[in-house]
Design an enzyme around this catalytic site. Structure first.
Site, PDB file in Angstrom:
ATOM      1  CG  ASP A  46       2.988  -0.592  -2.646  1.00 45.22           C
ATOM      2  OD1 ASP A  46       3.677   0.218  -1.999  1.00 45.22           O
ATOM      3  OD2 ASP A  46       1.907  -1.062  -2.229  1.00 45.22           O
ATOM      4  CG  HIS A  89       0.892   2.435  -1.674  1.00 42.67           C
ATOM      5  ND1 HIS A  89       0.947   1.296  -0.921  1.00 42.67           N
ATOM      6  CD2 HIS A  89       0.307   3.375  -0.880  1.00 42.67           C
ATOM      7  CE1 HIS A  89       0.434   1.521   0.269  1.00 42.67           C
ATOM      8  NE2 HIS A  89       0.030   2.788   0.324  1.00 42.67           N
ATOM      9  CB  SER A  91      -2.079   1.724   2.992  1.00 46.69           C
ATOM     10  OG  SER A  91      -0.770   2.219   3.132  1.00 46.69           O
TER      11      SER A  91
END
Length: 335
Positions: free
Chosen positions: A271, A301, A176
């Protein structure tokens, strides 16, 4: 006759596998409103990890400080946690090393939150893992996290012999926001005309700030991280006024990605960051960078670091370790 499968839930819920659907339902109970509505302290309390289970045993785990003097003569220091694998035989030039950058929207996240995945990387890829406790926004906005990443990497290269690592076999990885920082490091090294890592492992990386690709709409209210949450995290990182354009903030907007490290890009099907990350993989490939991309179906995610929750997390880490071993051995990315 209709081709619609009425046995599957509508929208993105219909894309989730059984484990992810259970996790999404649990999140909906404990977090009935969007994450960002909790405010900064609320978000940090909600995302604070429980004490790490430390399931995977490694030879040692130590706390250290990566201290480095930049070319302008300024001294920098950032806390790191160093994982060493069990003895894997003689390595005259030192062990390979993975620099790991945790996720959390540049605003939350910690070394404890990625402790188990770092242990798995150390054992599975046979390498030293250095996990970076970079400074968080909004107290330390952009480019503080980028600067800390540069510091940790510079420390590794300059102190490789003392640390028992091979300076020619350093990889970088992150999930991320950490994936975005890993991509930024490669661009920073390109700008400074310094050697690239042997591999950049980018797990649903944050690489753009336009919020224009379809997944931002399709998964706007997906579990854990929705579009409004992502926008909120970005504001914490750059402030309400924003910052001048920089490829170290938005790697997808860099003029050229040519010459960057080979990339292993991991994305999750459900996501909002998915399409940005996959666009970055295509940009890398178009600019001549060897790329391997794997989209994991049925997960959302954050799945990658949740080893005990998602079977596909263990699968993804195992696959990433195989890619790292190849890269550390000088081989091309596995197909």
């Amino acid at each position: 006759m209709s081709s619609v499968d009425h046995s599957r839930p509508p929208g993105w819920r219909g894309l989730l596998d059984h484990e992810s659907l259970q996790a999404a339902d649990f999140l909906a109970e404990v977090l009935p409103r969007p994450l960002h509505t909790l405010g900064l302290e609320g978000v940090r309390r909600f995302t604070a990890p429980q004490p790490p289970p430390r399931i995977t045993q490694v030879a040692s785990v130590t706390e250290d400080a990566a201290t480095w003097t930049d070319p302008a003569g300024a001294r920098h220091s950032v806390p790191v946690r160093v994982y060493r694998p069990h003895d894997s035989g003689p390595e005259p030039a030192g062990l390979p090393c993975l620099l790991y950058l945790h996720g959390g929207g540049f605003t939350v996240g910690s070394l404890d939150g990625v402790d188990e995945v770092c242990r798995l990387f150390s054992v599975g890829a046979g390498c030293v893992v250095v996990s970076v406790d970079y400074r968080l926004a909004p107290e330390h906005p952009f480019p503080a996290a980028v600067d800390d990443t540069r510091t940790a990497h510079g420390w590794l290269v300059e102190n490789a012999a003392e640390l028992g690592i091979d300076s020619h076999r350093i990889a970088v990885a992150g999930d991320s926001a950490g994936g975005g920082l890993a991509a930024s490091l490669c661009l920073d090294l390109q700008r400074r005309e310094l050697p690239q890592p042997v591999l950049q492992l980018l797990v649903y990386p944050a690489v753009d700030d336009t919020f224009t690709r379809p997944s931002w709409t399709e998964f706007a209210d997906a579990p854990l991280l929705g579009t409004a949450d992502a926008r909120w995290f970005l504001r914490q990182y750059v402030g309400d006024e924003g910052v001048p354009p920089s490829p170290l903030l938005t790697p997808l907007q860099a003029p050229s990605l040519a010459g960057l490290a080979p990339a292993h890009v991991i994305t999750a099907e459900v996501d909002c960051l998915r399409d940005d990350a996959e666009a970055y993989a295509r940009r890398l490939e178009a600019d001549g960078v060897p790329v391997r991309h794997h989209r994991y179906p049925g997960v959302f995610h954050g799945f990658f670091t949740e080893i005990g929750t998602f079977t596909k997390a263990a699968d993804a880490v195992t696959d990433a370790c195989a890619g790292l071993r190849k890269a550390f051995g000088g081989a091309a990315l596995p197909v």
